[in-house]
Design an enzyme around this catalytic site. Sequence first.
Site, short mmCIF file in Angstrom:
data_model
loop_
_atom_site.label_atom_id
_atom_site.label_comp_id
_atom_site.label_asym_id
_atom_site.label_seq_id
_atom_site.Cartn_x
_atom_site.Cartn_y
_atom_site.Cartn_z
N HIS A 94 1.15 -0.96 -0.20
CA HIS A 94 -0.15 -0.10 -0.12
C HIS A 94 0.39 1.77 0.11
O HIS A 94 0.83 2.18 -0.47
CB HIS A 94 -0.98 -0.32 1.31
CG HIS A 94 -1.56 1.40 1.51
ND1 HIS A 94 -2.69 1.46 0.68
CD2 HIS A 94 -1.19 2.71 2.38
CE1 HIS A 94 -3.40 2.90 1.42
NE2 HIS A 94 -2.42 2.91 2.25
N GLU A 95 1.97 1.40 1.30
CA GLU A 95 3.08 2.69 0.81
C GLU A 95 3.79 2.39 -0.57
O GLU A 95 3.87 3.56 -0.94
CB GLU A 95 3.62 1.97 1.89
CG GLU A 95 3.15 2.54 3.49
CD GLU A 95 2.20 3.45 3.25
OE1 GLU A 95 2.64 4.44 3.24
OE2 GLU A 95 1.33 2.86 4.49
#
Length: 223
Positions: A94-95
């Site tokens: 996600h990051e």
Amino acid sequence: MSLYWIIFGGIALLSWLVSANLQNKFKKYSQTPLNISGKDVAEKMLRDNGIYDVQVTSVAGHLTDHFNPATKTVNLSEAVYNQYNVAAAAVAAHECGHAIQHATAYAPLKMRSALVPVVSFSSNIVQWVLLGGMLLLNVFPQLLLVGILLFSLTTLFSFITLPVEIDASKRAVAWLSNAGITNNQTYGMAAGALRSAAYTYVVAALGSLAALLYYVAIFLRRR
């Protein structure tokens, strides 16, 4: 104003439920092992997307994972960086989704980044302005109006954050599947964990909107 307190209470309860659900899912999926660490997931996802100028680092704390465009670093918490499980992989991916957004000049991210300095400034003074505005409502109503305008920036920021976070999660889940990191079973876990995380931003945006409408109602009621 009782209706507003009912709404606030409902949003507070919803926020607690969403947070509890998120914590439970990440705790559960942290027990599902993978053969790759969060650090390795992040580095591979960056390379697969042609990004070589972003470093993956470890930071202290819990839920401190974030992408910093200024330093071009994907910062993973200790619970993600060295862990070999579905939850760690989902968070790391996600990051990296944010890093990809930055590299491709994703419009909502650019808009949110442009608002950061303004929102940072307004958040430092908005509560004092709103408090002063309510105390001086009958004498100097313009002060409350200024507070409302400042708070509206925070609300706008919350809503712009939604597509940024949702898009990053979509990129993460798609890549985890295409890269063979997740299988038919673990794909659903990663998607479910990130979906639950996205709900926290939805609740935060709704809470900010409800608060904004509350202050607007106070301003209008003075008449």
